[in-house]
Design a protein around this motif. Structure first.
Motif, PDB file in Angstrom:
ATOM      1  N   HIS A 155     -14.178 -54.357  66.702  1.00  0.00           N
ATOM      2  CA  HIS A 155     -14.351 -53.421  65.595  1.00  0.00           C
ATOM      3  C   HIS A 155     -15.199 -52.221  66.030  1.00  0.00           C
ATOM      4  CE1 HIS A 155     -15.746 -52.008  61.576  1.00  0.00           C
ATOM      5  NE2 HIS A 155     -14.552 -52.412  61.193  1.00  0.00           N
ATOM      6  N   ALA A 156     -16.225 -52.480  66.859  1.00  0.00           N
ATOM      7  CA  ALA A 156     -17.073 -51.391  67.361  1.00  0.00           C
ATOM      8  C   ALA A 156     -16.410 -50.617  68.488  1.00  0.00           C
ATOM      9  CB  ALA A 156     -18.404 -51.963  67.846  1.00  0.00           C
ATOM     10  N   GLU A 157     -15.313 -51.138  69.011  1.00  0.00           N
ATOM     11  CA  GLU A 157     -14.580 -50.525  70.127  1.00  0.00           C
ATOM     12  C   GLU A 157     -15.484 -50.350  71.347  1.00  0.00           C
ATOM     13  OE1 GLU A 157     -12.281 -47.077  69.013  1.00  0.00           O
ATOM     14  OE2 GLU A 157     -11.834 -47.914  67.028  1.00  0.00           O
ATOM     15  N   ASP A 158     -16.087 -51.465  71.760  1.00  0.00           N
ATOM     16  CA  ASP A 158     -16.982 -51.439  72.915  1.00  0.00           C
ATOM     17  C   ASP A 158     -16.221 -51.045  74.183  1.00  0.00           C
ATOM     18  OD1 ASP A 158     -19.033 -52.290  71.287  1.00  0.00           O
ATOM     19  OD2 ASP A 158     -18.753 -54.407  71.761  1.00  0.00           O
ATOM     20  N   ASP A 159     -16.842 -50.164  74.965  1.00  0.00           N
ATOM     21  CA  ASP A 159     -16.234 -49.707  76.217  1.00  0.00           C
ATOM     22  C   ASP A 159     -16.794 -50.445  77.428  1.00  0.00           C
ATOM     23  OD1 ASP A 159     -14.549 -47.210  75.444  1.00  0.00           O
ATOM     24  OD2 ASP A 159     -16.437 -46.923  74.380  1.00  0.00           O
ATOM     25  N   ASP A 161      -9.204 -61.182  74.707  1.00  0.00           N
ATOM     26  CA  ASP A 161      -9.135 -60.793  73.293  1.00  0.00           C
ATOM     27  C   ASP A 161      -9.913 -59.512  73.008  1.00  0.00           C
ATOM     28  OD1 ASP A 161      -7.640 -63.099  72.648  1.00  0.00           O
ATOM     29  OD2 ASP A 161      -9.486 -64.287  72.495  1.00  0.00           O
ATOM     30  N   LEU A 162     -10.684 -59.051  73.988  1.00  0.00           N
ATOM     31  CA  LEU A 162     -11.474 -57.832  73.811  1.00  0.00           C
ATOM     32  C   LEU A 162     -10.606 -56.637  74.172  1.00  0.00           C
ATOM     33  CD1 LEU A 162     -14.850 -59.116  75.322  1.00  0.00           C
ATOM     34  CD2 LEU A 162     -14.210 -58.957  72.902  1.00  0.00           C
ATOM     35  N   LYS A 163     -10.212 -55.874  73.178  1.00  0.00           N
ATOM     36  CA  LYS A 163      -9.136 -54.886  73.327  1.00  0.00           C
ATOM     37  C   LYS A 163      -9.565 -53.596  74.017  1.00  0.00           C
ATOM     38  CE  LYS A 163      -6.614 -57.745  70.968  1.00  0.00           C
ATOM     39  NZ  LYS A 163      -5.672 -58.644  71.693  1.00  0.00           N
ATOM     40  N   THR A 164     -10.846 -53.225  73.935  1.00  0.00           N
ATOM     41  CA  THR A 164     -11.246 -51.891  74.412  1.00  0.00           C
ATOM     42  C   THR A 164     -12.187 -51.922  75.607  1.00  0.00           C
ATOM     43  OG1 THR A 164     -13.080 -51.838  72.827  1.00  0.00           O
ATOM     44  CG2 THR A 164     -10.981 -50.902  72.101  1.00  0.00           C
ATOM     45  N   VAL A 165     -12.663 -53.098  75.975  1.00  0.00           N
ATOM     46  CA  VAL A 165     -13.665 -53.204  77.046  1.00  0.00           C
ATOM     47  C   VAL A 165     -13.050 -52.865  78.398  1.00  0.00           C
ATOM     48  CG1 VAL A 165     -15.229 -54.754  78.279  1.00  0.00           C
ATOM     49  CG2 VAL A 165     -15.034 -54.899  75.773  1.00  0.00           C
ATOM     50  N   LYS A 166     -13.749 -52.009  79.139  1.00  0.00           N
ATOM     51  CA  LYS A 166     -13.250 -51.560  80.450  1.00  0.00           C
ATOM     52  C   LYS A 166     -14.056 -52.115  81.612  1.00  0.00           C
ATOM     53  CE  LYS A 166     -11.929 -47.148  78.295  1.00  0.00           C
ATOM     54  NZ  LYS A 166     -12.588 -47.442  76.995  1.00  0.00           N
ATOM     55  N   GLY A 167     -15.218 -52.708  81.335  1.00  0.00           N
ATOM     56  CA  GLY A 167     -16.015 -53.235  82.433  1.00  0.00           C
ATOM     57  C   GLY A 167     -17.221 -54.005  81.945  1.00  0.00           C
ATOM     58  N   TYR A 168     -17.818 -54.765  82.877  1.00  0.00           N
ATOM     59  CA  TYR A 168     -18.953 -55.622  82.549  1.00  0.00           C
ATOM     60  C   TYR A 168     -20.048 -55.445  83.596  1.00  0.00           C
ATOM     61  CZ  TYR A 168     -15.416 -57.935  79.678  1.00  0.00           C
ATOM     62  OH  TYR A 168     -14.428 -58.191  78.772  1.00  0.00           O
ATOM     63  N   PRO A 202     -18.407 -65.613  86.160  1.00  0.00           N
ATOM     64  CA  PRO A 202     -17.070 -66.177  85.957  1.00  0.00           C
ATOM     65  C   PRO A 202     -16.010 -65.135  85.595  1.00  0.00           C
ATOM     66  CG  PRO A 202     -18.415 -66.564  84.013  1.00  0.00           C
ATOM     67  CD  PRO A 202     -19.310 -65.902  85.022  1.00  0.00           C
ATOM     68  N   LEU A 203     -16.333 -63.853  85.755  1.00  0.00           N
ATOM     69  CA  LEU A 203     -15.357 -62.789  85.522  1.00  0.00           C
ATOM     70  C   LEU A 203     -15.749 -61.604  86.401  1.00  0.00           C
ATOM     71  CD1 LEU A 203     -16.014 -61.058  82.066  1.00  0.00           C
ATOM     72  CD2 LEU A 203     -17.747 -62.198  83.417  1.00  0.00           C
ATOM     73  N   ASP A 204     -14.822 -60.689  86.608  1.00  0.00           N
ATOM     74  CA  ASP A 204     -15.105 -59.529  87.444  1.00  0.00           C
ATOM     75  C   ASP A 204     -16.114 -58.616  86.764  1.00  0.00           C
ATOM     76  OD1 ASP A 204     -13.336 -60.349  89.401  1.00  0.00           O
ATOM     77  OD2 ASP A 204     -11.635 -59.272  88.520  1.00  0.00           O
ATOM     78  N   THR A 205     -17.117 -58.174  87.534  1.00  0.00           N
ATOM     79  CA  THR A 205     -18.124 -57.266  86.997  1.00  0.00           C
ATOM     80  C   THR A 205     -18.285 -56.059  87.917  1.00  0.00           C
ATOM     81  OG1 THR A 205     -20.023 -58.217  88.171  1.00  0.00           O
ATOM     82  CG2 THR A 205     -19.396 -59.256  86.080  1.00  0.00           C
ATOM     83  N   ILE A 206     -18.888 -55.029  87.366  1.00  0.00           N
ATOM     84  CA  ILE A 206     -19.226 -53.852  88.172  1.00  0.00           C
ATOM     85  C   ILE A 206     -20.338 -54.201  89.149  1.00  0.00           C
ATOM     86  CG2 ILE A 206     -20.191 -51.512  88.021  1.00  0.00           C
ATOM     87  CD1 ILE A 206     -18.837 -51.311  85.259  1.00  0.00           C
ATOM     88  N   GLY A 207     -21.169 -55.149  88.779  1.00  0.00           N
ATOM     89  CA  GLY A 207     -22.285 -55.593  89.602  1.00  0.00           C
ATOM     90  C   GLY A 207     -23.373 -56.179  88.736  1.00  0.00           C
ATOM     91  N   ASP A 208     -24.485 -56.591  89.365  1.00  0.00           N
ATOM     92  CA  ASP A 208     -25.601 -57.114  88.590  1.00  0.00           C
ATOM     93  C   ASP A 208     -26.590 -55.995  88.301  1.00  0.00           C
ATOM     94  OD1 ASP A 208     -28.344 -57.587  90.290  1.00  0.00           O
ATOM     95  OD2 ASP A 208     -26.583 -57.636  91.592  1.00  0.00           O
TER      96      ASP A 208
END
Length: 548
Positions: free
Chosen positions: A113-117, A135-142, A155-161
């Motif tokens: 709903h917040a359209e997190d990027d 299920d997260l429709k707008t997220v482009k990275g973590y 447990p998922l691809d990330t940009i880094g720590d």
């Protein structure tokens, strides 16, 4: 006749009220004060904190975050979160403080709903996000947030720590000017029905709230909560109304700040003692959790000031805290109000008052803080007199109230009917402008044609020496319409039942404080009273449990 307007000088700077302005003064007043992380024991000077905010801004922009984007944070209360409070809105993005205690499906709903990027997520919540990421429709990275020096594999691809990215980032960032009415933060408030609703606040609103809160916490001689010598530790989640906005004030003032990570009684008490904490804020259930912990019995709490909000502070709990040396006060507000509207107000001779008088003053919602216009209206929308007797709904105006609900203008219109924000609380205001909340509109019990305040009954039950916490709800009754029912937790080893409570309440019937029909039909003794995701007593769940 129109108001007079004068043109500014051609070279005049139109100073926008932006969160970056709050950071300007932090190093001026800090001296040797530190920002401490109870989660990992790390300490930062204010110079280091400012540099880390700039490094984070560079990390975010390198990750593709632009003005108007939304950055979500799932973390415990840490100095890292405080850095996000500043860096994210200061680059023109929107900070979404995700309620990590919501059920997974509601976490997904709020993030979509917040359209997190971009999402900054702690190790503890990575499994959840990994499970729902599709299920997260707008997220482009973590970005991974970790308290460990060597972060575990995500447990998922990330940009880094987080720490690794900050270490590699540039140390300076030129934070831009932009419209002070730009949205700075958003989060979600949950009700008894429907999906969580998004509230949002602009830079201007947060700056004005910060200034009013700074004034409020120092303007009363007997409630000096935040001064240059204060040591601040929040015990309200940072995802909930920006930890009531106090981190912005503490940072602006350059105070020593202590962030406890995940709330555990032993850690909170350890930090209180070792860091010499002087001011905290929390909901009543957290205060009760601290007071009833085994280790607390050996601790001297004198010098600790605690502002209570979120739910009513009962007189019994206030007395217990005062007996242990904790100076407790009430703050009133709600998610939609940023949150501060009013606080306890103690007269100059408060120290000379009897304990019962002090307790009454400390448990009232108090006087509106600067810039708040507060009124009481009846069921026809008419203002009622400030005589301490005429009851009605509390409505407010202030420059920091959410202007609507995110993407739900129809609900925003209901909130702002006739140009006043409707709190949903029933109260009175007396001639000294002191507000007393009598109940939530939805929690008032109508029995036999009479209105009974659940808060009044809770207050009286809380005075029983063996009762720790109590909640009173109304349930349907064929004969009376509704009848009150109570749920209580009791002190270790105590024996409490319906007869005990009924006998205790009879003294207040004799005194005329309540009518006999206000005595609950049943009393359920439990180990723990149900709470919401932000620690408030959850009367919706209590009704369900008592019914069953």
């Amino acid at each position: 006749m129109p108001v007079k307007m004068l043109a500014p000088a051609d070279e005049a700077y139109n100073y926008p009220l932006l969160i970056k302005q709050l950071l300007l003064s932090s190093q001026r007043y800090a001296g040797d004060n530190e920002i401490v992380g109870g989660n990992n024991g790390k300490r930062y000077s204010y110079a280091e904190f400012n540099e880390r905010v700039q490094r984070l801004a560079n990390v975010l922009t390198e990750a593709g975050v632009k003005q108007g984007d939304t950055v979500a944070v799932l973390d415990w209360d840490t100095p890292r979160y405080l850095e996000c409070f500043f860096a994210i809105p200061m680059i023109g993005a929107v900070l979404h403080t995700v309620n990590v205690r919501l059920p997974p499906e509601q976490v997904v709903y709020t993030m979509n709903h917040a359209e997190d990027d971009l999402v900054l997520v702690h190790d503890d919540f990575l499994p959840l996000i990994a499970k729902v990421k599709d299920d997260l429709k707008t997220v482009k990275g973590y970005i991974q947030l970790s308290d460990a020096d060597a972060p575990p594999e995500a447990p998922l691809d990330t940009i880094g720590d987080y720490e690794g990215l900050l270490a590699a980032a540039m140390t300076e960032f030129d934070f831009p000017d932009f419209d002070e009415n730009a949205i700075a933060t958003t989060f979600y408030t949950t009700g008894t029905t429907g999906s969580p609703k998004g509230v949002f606040f602009s830079h201007r609103q947060l700056v004005l709230h910060t200034m009013a809160l700074a004034a409020t916490t120092s303007m009363n001689d007997n409630m000096q909560l935040l001064q240059s010598s204060s040591v601040y530790m929040p015990i309200t989640p940072m995802f909930h109304v920006h930890a009531w906005g106090v981190p912005y004030v503490a940072t602006m003032m350059g105070l020593k700040q202590v962030y406890p990570g995940r709330y555990e009684p032993a850690m909170l008490l350890k930090l209180y003692m070792t860091e010499k904490v002087t001011f905290s804020h929390c909901v009543p259930t957290i205060l009760q959790m601290i007071l009833s912990s085994e280790k607390a019995s050996t601790i001297d709490f004198s010098g600790w000031q605690v502002l209570i909000g979120g739910s009513a502070l009962t007189q019994g709990l206030a007395r217990s805290a005062l007996d242990r040396g904790i100076q407790v006060y009430t703050g009133y507000g709600m998610s939609e109000t940023c949150p501060l509207l009013s606080t306890s107000w103690l007269p100059l001779d408060a120290a000379d008052l009897e304990l019962d008088e002090q307790v009454q003053l400390r448990t009232k919602a108090g006087r509106p803080v600067p810039l708040v216009n507060m009124r009481i209206i009846d069921n026809k929308g008419r203002f009622v007199k400030h005589n301490g007797e005429d009851m009605g709904e509390v409505v407010v105006r202030a420059p920091w109230l959410t202007q609507s609900y995110l993407k739900e203008p129809e609900k925003g219109n209901e909130l702002w009917e006739n140009g006043w924000l409707h709190t949903g609380d029933v109260g009175t205001i007396d001639s000294s402008y002191t507000l007393e909340i009598r109940d939530r509109i939805k929690d008032v019990i109508k029995t036999g044609g009479e209105w009974v305040s659940s808060l009044d009954i809770e207050n009286l039950i809380s005075k029983h020496p063996d009762v720790e916490l109590t909640a009173v709800v109304g349930l349907p009754d064929d004969e009376w319409g509704e009848r009150p029912h109570a749920m209580v937790t009791v002190r270790a080893g105590a024996q409490v039942d319906h007869e005990t409570i009924a006998e205790h309440l009879q003294q207040y019937v004799k005194d005329g404080a309540i009518e006999k029909w206000a005595i609950p039909d049943t009393v359920t003794v439990v180990d723990e009273i149900p709470r919401t995701s932000v620690g408030k007593i959850d009367k919706k769940v209590i009704r369900q449990q008592i019914k069953s």
